[in-house]
Motif scaffolding. Structure first.
Motif, PDB file in Angstrom:
ATOM      1  N   PRO A   1      11.055  13.877  -6.139  1.00  9.76           N
ATOM      2  CA  PRO A   1       9.951  14.252  -5.244  1.00  9.76           C
ATOM      3  C   PRO A   1       8.634  14.435  -5.984  1.00  9.76           C
ATOM      4  CG  PRO A   1      11.935  15.423  -4.622  1.00  9.76           C
ATOM      5  CD  PRO A   1      12.259  14.692  -5.896  1.00  9.76           C
ATOM      6  N   GLY A   2       8.694  14.904  -7.214  1.00 12.02           N
ATOM      7  CA  GLY A   2       7.478  15.072  -8.012  1.00 12.02           C
ATOM      8  C   GLY A   2       6.811  13.775  -8.402  1.00 12.02           C
ATOM      9  N   ASP A   3       7.477  12.659  -8.163  1.00  8.59           N
ATOM     10  CA  ASP A   3       6.882  11.350  -8.441  1.00  8.59           C
ATOM     11  C   ASP A   3       5.984  10.896  -7.302  1.00  8.59           C
ATOM     12  OD1 ASP A   3      10.000  10.274  -9.922  1.00  8.59           O
ATOM     13  OD2 ASP A   3       8.216  11.085 -10.912  1.00  8.59           O
ATOM     14  N   SER A   4       6.026  11.592  -6.180  1.00  7.93           N
ATOM     15  CA  SER A   4       5.189  11.222  -5.041  1.00  7.93           C
ATOM     16  C   SER A   4       3.722  11.322  -5.433  1.00  7.93           C
ATOM     17  CB  SER A   4       5.458  12.144  -3.847  1.00  7.93           C
ATOM     18  OG  SER A   4       6.768  11.962  -3.358  1.00  7.93           O
ATOM     19  N   ALA A   5       3.023  10.217  -5.298  1.00  8.36           N
ATOM     20  CA  ALA A   5       1.625  10.157  -5.723  1.00  8.36           C
ATOM     21  C   ALA A   5       1.108   8.753  -5.420  1.00  8.36           C
ATOM     22  CB  ALA A   5       1.493  10.443  -7.222  1.00  8.36           C
ATOM     23  N   VAL A   6      -0.138   8.511  -5.734  1.00  8.02           N
ATOM     24  CA  VAL A   6      -0.701   7.166  -5.686  1.00  8.02           C
ATOM     25  C   VAL A   6      -0.673   6.600  -7.106  1.00  8.02           C
ATOM     26  CG1 VAL A   6      -2.720   5.747  -5.185  1.00  8.02           C
ATOM     27  CG2 VAL A   6      -2.162   7.703  -3.727  1.00  8.02           C
ATOM     28  N   TYR A   7      -0.214   5.383  -7.222  1.00 10.19           N
ATOM     29  CA  TYR A   7      -0.097   4.728  -8.525  1.00 10.19           C
ATOM     30  C   TYR A   7      -1.091   3.570  -8.586  1.00 10.19           C
ATOM     31  CZ  TYR A   7       3.996   7.521  -9.344  1.00 10.19           C
ATOM     32  OH  TYR A   7       4.845   8.596  -9.537  1.00 10.19           O
ATOM     33  N   PHE A   8      -1.860   3.545  -9.661  1.00 13.85           N
ATOM     34  CA  PHE A   8      -2.860   2.501  -9.874  1.00 13.85           C
ATOM     35  C   PHE A   8      -2.515   1.684 -11.111  1.00 13.85           C
ATOM     36  CE2 PHE A   8      -6.141   3.761  -6.919  1.00 13.85           C
ATOM     37  CZ  PHE A   8      -5.973   5.135  -6.781  1.00 13.85           C
ATOM     38  N   CYS A   9      -2.683   0.379 -10.983  1.00 15.80           N
ATOM     39  CA  CYS A   9      -2.681  -0.435 -12.179  1.00 15.80           C
ATOM     40  C   CYS A   9      -4.136  -0.715 -12.562  1.00 15.80           C
ATOM     41  CB  CYS A   9      -1.923  -1.745 -11.967  1.00 15.80           C
ATOM     42  SG  CYS A   9      -2.631  -2.829 -10.713  1.00 15.80           S
TER      43      CYS A   9
ATOM     44  N   PRO B   1       0.799  -1.212   0.000  1.00 12.55           N
ATOM     45  CA  PRO B   1       0.000   0.000   0.000  1.00 12.55           C
ATOM     46  C   PRO B   1       0.833   1.264   0.000  1.00 12.55           C
ATOM     47  CG  PRO B   1      -0.013  -1.019   2.165  1.00 12.55           C
ATOM     48  CD  PRO B   1       0.673  -1.977   1.273  1.00 12.55           C
ATOM     49  N   THR B   2       2.025   1.258   0.611  1.00 11.53           N
ATOM     50  CA  THR B   2       2.891   2.435   0.671  1.00 11.53           C
ATOM     51  C   THR B   2       4.328   2.041   0.392  1.00 11.53           C
ATOM     52  OG1 THR B   2       1.447   3.444   2.329  1.00 11.53           O
ATOM     53  CG2 THR B   2       3.651   4.367   2.083  1.00 11.53           C
ATOM     54  N   LEU B   3       4.991   2.850  -0.424  1.00  8.98           N
ATOM     55  CA  LEU B   3       6.390   2.641  -0.741  1.00  8.98           C
ATOM     56  C   LEU B   3       7.142   3.944  -0.504  1.00  8.98           C
ATOM     57  CD1 LEU B   3       8.660   0.897  -1.963  1.00  8.98           C
ATOM     58  CD2 LEU B   3       7.971   1.742  -4.217  1.00  8.98           C
TER      59      LEU B   3
ATOM     60  N   MET C   1       0.741   4.088  -2.592  1.00 12.12           N
ATOM     61  CA  MET C   1       1.243   5.437  -2.343  1.00 12.12           C
ATOM     62  C   MET C   1       2.765   5.411  -2.429  1.00 12.12           C
ATOM     63  SD  MET C   1       0.919   8.636  -1.364  1.00 12.12           S
ATOM     64  CE  MET C   1      -0.630   8.886  -0.489  1.00 12.12           C
ATOM     65  N   LEU C   2       3.334   6.225  -3.291  1.00 13.09           N
ATOM     66  CA  LEU C   2       4.785   6.364  -3.399  1.00 13.09           C
ATOM     67  C   LEU C   2       5.198   7.664  -2.720  1.00 13.09           C
ATOM     68  CD1 LEU C   2       7.549   5.466  -4.525  1.00 13.09           C
ATOM     69  CD2 LEU C   2       7.022   6.771  -6.596  1.00 13.09           C
ATOM     70  N   LEU C   3       6.062   7.559  -1.720  1.00 10.97           N
ATOM     71  CA  LEU C   3       6.557   8.733  -1.009  1.00 10.97           C
ATOM     72  C   LEU C   3       8.048   8.873  -1.287  1.00 10.97           C
ATOM     73  CD1 LEU C   3       4.755   8.177   2.414  1.00 10.97           C
ATOM     74  CD2 LEU C   3       4.079   9.719   0.565  1.00 10.97           C
ATOM     75  N   VAL C   4       8.446  10.011  -1.827  1.00  9.35           N
ATOM     76  CA  VAL C   4       9.837  10.237  -2.185  1.00  9.35           C
ATOM     77  C   VAL C   4      10.420  11.301  -1.258  1.00  9.35           C
ATOM     78  CG1 VAL C   4      11.452  10.840  -4.017  1.00  9.35           C
ATOM     79  CG2 VAL C   4       9.292   9.686  -4.576  1.00  9.35           C
ATOM     80  N   SER C   5      11.451  10.924  -0.542  1.00 10.10           N
ATOM     81  CA  SER C   5      12.094  11.852   0.386  1.00 10.10           C
ATOM     82  C   SER C   5      13.312  12.490  -0.272  1.00 10.10           C
ATOM     83  CB  SER C   5      12.552  11.108   1.641  1.00 10.10           C
ATOM     84  OG  SER C   5      11.470  10.452   2.260  1.00 10.10           O
ATOM     85  N   PRO C   6      13.497  13.800  -0.071  1.00 14.96           N
ATOM     86  CA  PRO C   6      14.645  14.488  -0.681  1.00 14.96           C
ATOM     87  C   PRO C   6      15.954  14.095   0.001  1.00 14.96           C
ATOM     88  CG  PRO C   6      13.341  16.024   0.605  1.00 14.96           C
ATOM     89  CD  PRO C   6      12.586  14.729   0.615  1.00 14.96           C
TER      90      PRO C   6
END
Lengths: 111, 113
Positions: free
Chosen positions: B82-90, B9-11, B108-113
């Motif tokens: 960081p702009g890739d942070s979002a929810v991804y659906f297949c 669910p979260t990455l 949910m993809l969370l990208v930390s700087p």
């Protein structure tokens, strides 16, 4: 290029009031049109789709209805809203061989 | 019944890392798969698609892999930003063809700087 417009962006309505959400597509002819609902933290549920003017397929029994009065216009309606109708409503279009393209959605809160 | 689901669910990843988002599908009749990105308050945005006659397809910084043997789909994002942070659906087209899609619940993809 094709664009899709959905309005309003947000809406707060009391229980029992009517609903009308509108979606229009520009730059394409005879698209398939769709209404999806997305509950918080969940995936997308297909509500209705239309392959032509006046042709509506309903996917799930519910308190909502859809109409397609013009080729590129799709309307989602309800006569009396329920609390459970709250959610994020997304309109989308496609043509043969293309993926779905979504609008930016309407956040509906029924109070 | 037939369904499309996601393993995580979260990455959470660090900026610059490569990200892999996975999806399992159970409808063996599906022959078209799509990945969407959804930012907060916006509609899903098409990223990349793949048909069942392919096992890999590349886009700009993204690659989709399809393993029909185990009914698995993945999205790889290179040099995550960081702009890739979002929810991804297949999503898959299922038995009903291209007119309708069945969506997974999202990661949910969370990208930390």
């Amino acid at each position: 290029s094709q664009t899709i417009h959905q309005w309003p962006a947000t809406l707060v309505q009391p229980v029992g009031s009517p609903l009308s959400l509108e979606c229009t597509v520009e730059g394409t002819s005879n698209p398939n049109l769709y209404w999806y609902r997305q509950a918080a933290g969940r995936g997308l549920q297909l509500l209705f789709y239309s392959v032509g003017i006046g042709q509506i397929s309903s996917e799930v029994p519910q308190n909502l209805s859809a109409s397609r009065p013009q080729d590129r216009q799709f309307i989602l309606s309800s006569k009396k809203l329920l609390l459970s109708d709250s959610g994020f409503y997304l309109c989308a279009w496609s043509v043969v061989g293309s993926p779905l393209h979504f609008g930016n959605g309407t956040r509906l809160t029924v109070t | 019944g037939e369904s499309v689901g996601l393993h995580l669910p979260t990455l959470s990843v660090q900026e610059g890392d490569n990200s892999i988002i996975n999806c399992a599908y159970s409808n063996s009749a599906s022959d078209y798969f799509i990945w969407y990105k959804q930012e907060s308050g916006k509609g899903p945005q098409f990223i990349i698609d793949i048909r069942s006659n392919m096992d890999k397809r590349q886009g700009q910084r993204v690659t989709v892999l399809l393993n029909k043997t185990v009914k698995h789909l993945s999205l790889q994002i290179a040099a995550t930003q960081p702009g890739d942070s979002a929810v991804y659906f297949c999503a898959e087209n299922g038995v009903r063809g291209y007119s309708t899609l069945t969506f997974g619940k999202g990661t949910m993809l969370l990208v930390s700087p």
